[in-house]
Scaffold this motif. Structure first.
Motif, PDB file in Angstrom:
ATOM      1  N   GLU A 154      11.516  12.756  -6.080  1.00  0.00           N
ATOM      2  CA  GLU A 154      10.600  13.092  -7.326  1.00  0.00           C
ATOM      3  C   GLU A 154       9.426  13.680  -6.989  1.00  0.00           C
ATOM      4  N   GLU A 155       8.758  14.605  -7.614  1.00  0.00           N
ATOM      5  CA  GLU A 155       7.446  15.105  -7.338  1.00  0.00           C
ATOM      6  C   GLU A 155       6.527  14.137  -7.300  1.00  0.00           C
ATOM      7  N   ALA A 156       6.487  13.212  -8.496  1.00  0.00           N
ATOM      8  CA  ALA A 156       5.406  12.318  -8.411  1.00  0.00           C
ATOM      9  C   ALA A 156       5.376  11.163  -7.681  1.00  0.00           C
ATOM     10  N   ASP A 157       6.849  11.059  -6.748  1.00  0.00           N
ATOM     11  CA  ASP A 157       7.067  10.016  -5.998  1.00  0.00           C
ATOM     12  C   ASP A 157       6.267  10.082  -4.619  1.00  0.00           C
ATOM     13  N   PRO A 158       5.599   8.950  -4.085  1.00  0.00           N
ATOM     14  CA  PRO A 158       4.693   9.096  -3.266  1.00  0.00           C
ATOM     15  C   PRO A 158       5.436   9.234  -1.871  1.00  0.00           C
ATOM     16  N   ARG A 159       6.602   9.199  -1.777  1.00  0.00           N
ATOM     17  CA  ARG A 159       7.553   8.929  -0.631  1.00  0.00           C
ATOM     18  C   ARG A 159       7.881  10.653  -0.528  1.00  0.00           C
TER      19      ARG A 159
ATOM     20  N   ALA B 112      34.353  20.131   8.332  1.00  0.00           N
ATOM     21  CA  ALA B 112      33.121  19.739   7.998  1.00  0.00           C
ATOM     22  C   ALA B 112      32.966  19.594   6.361  1.00  0.00           C
ATOM     23  N   PHE B 113      32.099  18.926   6.091  1.00  0.00           N
ATOM     24  CA  PHE B 113      32.067  18.379   4.581  1.00  0.00           C
ATOM     25  C   PHE B 113      30.468  18.690   4.314  1.00  0.00           C
ATOM     26  N   LYS B 114      30.478  18.821   2.828  1.00  0.00           N
ATOM     27  CA  LYS B 114      29.205  18.571   2.373  1.00  0.00           C
ATOM     28  C   LYS B 114      29.340  17.557   1.114  1.00  0.00           C
ATOM     29  N   ALA B 115      28.242  16.815   1.024  1.00  0.00           N
ATOM     30  CA  ALA B 115      28.283  15.990  -0.191  1.00  0.00           C
ATOM     31  C   ALA B 115      26.980  15.861  -1.016  1.00  0.00           C
ATOM     32  N   HIS B 116      26.926  15.528  -2.009  1.00  0.00           N
ATOM     33  CA  HIS B 116      25.625  15.583  -2.839  1.00  0.00           C
ATOM     34  C   HIS B 116      25.545  14.177  -3.705  1.00  0.00           C
ATOM     35  N   PHE B 117      24.393  13.419  -3.560  1.00  0.00           N
ATOM     36  CA  PHE B 117      24.165  12.530  -4.428  1.00  0.00           C
ATOM     37  C   PHE B 117      23.032  12.676  -5.576  1.00  0.00           C
ATOM     38  N   LYS B 118      22.977  12.160  -6.649  1.00  0.00           N
ATOM     39  CA  LYS B 118      21.796  12.364  -7.477  1.00  0.00           C
ATOM     40  C   LYS B 118      21.623  10.761  -8.001  1.00  0.00           C
ATOM     41  N   LEU B 119      20.430  10.302  -7.416  1.00  0.00           N
ATOM     42  CA  LEU B 119      20.178   8.981  -7.637  1.00  0.00           C
ATOM     43  C   LEU B 119      18.948   8.897  -8.669  1.00  0.00           C
ATOM     44  N   GLU B 120      18.810   7.697  -8.807  1.00  0.00           N
ATOM     45  CA  GLU B 120      17.842   7.646 -10.011  1.00  0.00           C
ATOM     46  C   GLU B 120      16.437   8.231  -9.377  1.00  0.00           C
ATOM     47  N   ASP B 121      16.093   7.859  -8.166  1.00  0.00           N
ATOM     48  CA  ASP B 121      14.851   8.137  -7.636  1.00  0.00           C
ATOM     49  C   ASP B 121      14.769   9.441  -6.531  1.00  0.00           C
ATOM     50  N   MET B 122      16.039   9.662  -6.161  1.00  0.00           N
ATOM     51  CA  MET B 122      16.531  10.269  -4.842  1.00  0.00           C
ATOM     52  C   MET B 122      17.340  11.503  -5.076  1.00  0.00           C
ATOM     53  N   GLU B 123      17.619  12.660  -4.547  1.00  0.00           N
ATOM     54  CA  GLU B 123      18.475  13.287  -4.334  1.00  0.00           C
ATOM     55  C   GLU B 123      18.685  13.496  -2.866  1.00  0.00           C
ATOM     56  N   ALA B 124      20.022  13.308  -2.546  1.00  0.00           N
ATOM     57  CA  ALA B 124      20.380  13.436  -1.160  1.00  0.00           C
ATOM     58  C   ALA B 124      21.599  14.502  -1.044  1.00  0.00           C
ATOM     59  N   PHE B 125      21.400  15.420   0.036  1.00  0.00           N
ATOM     60  CA  PHE B 125      22.121  16.375   0.253  1.00  0.00           C
ATOM     61  C   PHE B 125      22.968  16.023   1.751  1.00  0.00           C
TER      62      PHE B 125
END
Lengths: 140, 125
Positions: free
Chosen positions: B108-113, B76-89
């Motif tokens: 982000e907190e202020a993001d409606p998504r 298995a692997f884990k991967a982490h991405f820090k984007l401008e408007d999103m963080e992905a694990f």
């Protein structure tokens, strides 16, 4: 919902207006499906084709060297419910002089999931066994 | 893996390369590539045509995980991405030739998504 006095064993044996349609067009099954496990000792690849209205599954077993051609078997296809035109799964069987192999397949997100139920008939006392492996159209 | 020395390089080489989504209507990722860089493992990926996220992804840092603490057989692997408007694990595991990604996406907190989850299946190209 119940148009006739059909016999049934459970609710889903009858057509419901509430079914969500899902599954695959049978045409999506057609073609060559390769086992994605390079270390498999099971089915190496599967070819699915039509012969007239019949859906045929041609299987090749993985051998230490090369493949064994099992030939073709007629598939019985299954939808996800009694009113769906889409194929959700299929079953077929291969009979050899020393063993029988029943295949149950289903589609999930483009992966063909193949379960095989392997029964020996040669008195060798080998245990019947089950396997579950994944196939993709890897040339696509 | 905590150190590169612990990685079974034979097993790692099997994973390196491009993995394609089995589903042509994938919700997020069309394909991804695992590669070695500067002593570590990195991941690059392409959005699917129908992806709900269409911005480009930076390279992500990937960590390999073995089946037991004592072994170095990668499963298995884990991967982490820090984007401008999103963080992905991404939690990625192998199952009989498929790599399965369970993705946890946070905005982000202020993001409606709203934060969401995806699970997709990949085969080696």
């Amino acid at each position: 919902m119940l148009e006739n006095n059909l016999e049934y064993t459970k609710t889903d044996d009858l057509v419901s207006e509430f079914y969500h349609e899902w599954g695959s067009d049978a045409d999506e099954l057609l073609g060559t499906w390769n086992n994605v496990n390079p270390k498999t000792g099971q089915i190496a690849r599967i070819l699915i084709s039509y012969e007239g209205d019949d859906l045929l599954l041609h299987a090749y077993g993985k051998m230490e060297a090369g493949e064994k051609d099992w030939g073709s078997s007629l598939c019985e296809v299954f939808s996800s419910n009694v009113g769906s035109p889409y194929v959700e799964g299929f079953m077929c069987q291969f009979d050899f002089p020393f063993m029988n192999i029943r295949i149950a397949g289903n589609m999930k997100y483009g992966v063909m999931v193949i379960q095989s139920y392997n029964s020996f008939t040669d008195g060798s006392k080998r245990k019947n066994y089950f396997s579950r492996e994944f196939f993709c159209k890897t040339n696509g | 893996m905590k150190t590169a020395e612990k990685i079974n390089t034979d097993e790692l080489s099997y994973y390196l390369g491009t993995w394609r989504n089995s589903y042509d209507k994938a919700r997020l990722i069309k394909e991804f590539t695992l590669f070695e860089k500067e002593g570590g493992i990195r991941m690059s990926l392409k959005n699917s045509t129908e992806s709900f996220y269409q911005k480009p992804w930076p390279e992500g840092e990937v960590t390999a995980h073995a089946y037991t603490p004592e072994s170095n057989d990668i499963v298995a692997f884990k991967a982490h991405f820090k984007l401008e408007d999103m963080e992905a694990f991404f939690a990625i595991n192998e199952n009989k030739g498929l790599l399965i990604i369970a993705g946890y996406l946070s905005f982000e907190e202020a993001d409606p998504r709203g934060d969401c989850f995806v699970r997709e299946f990949f085969y080696k190209v």
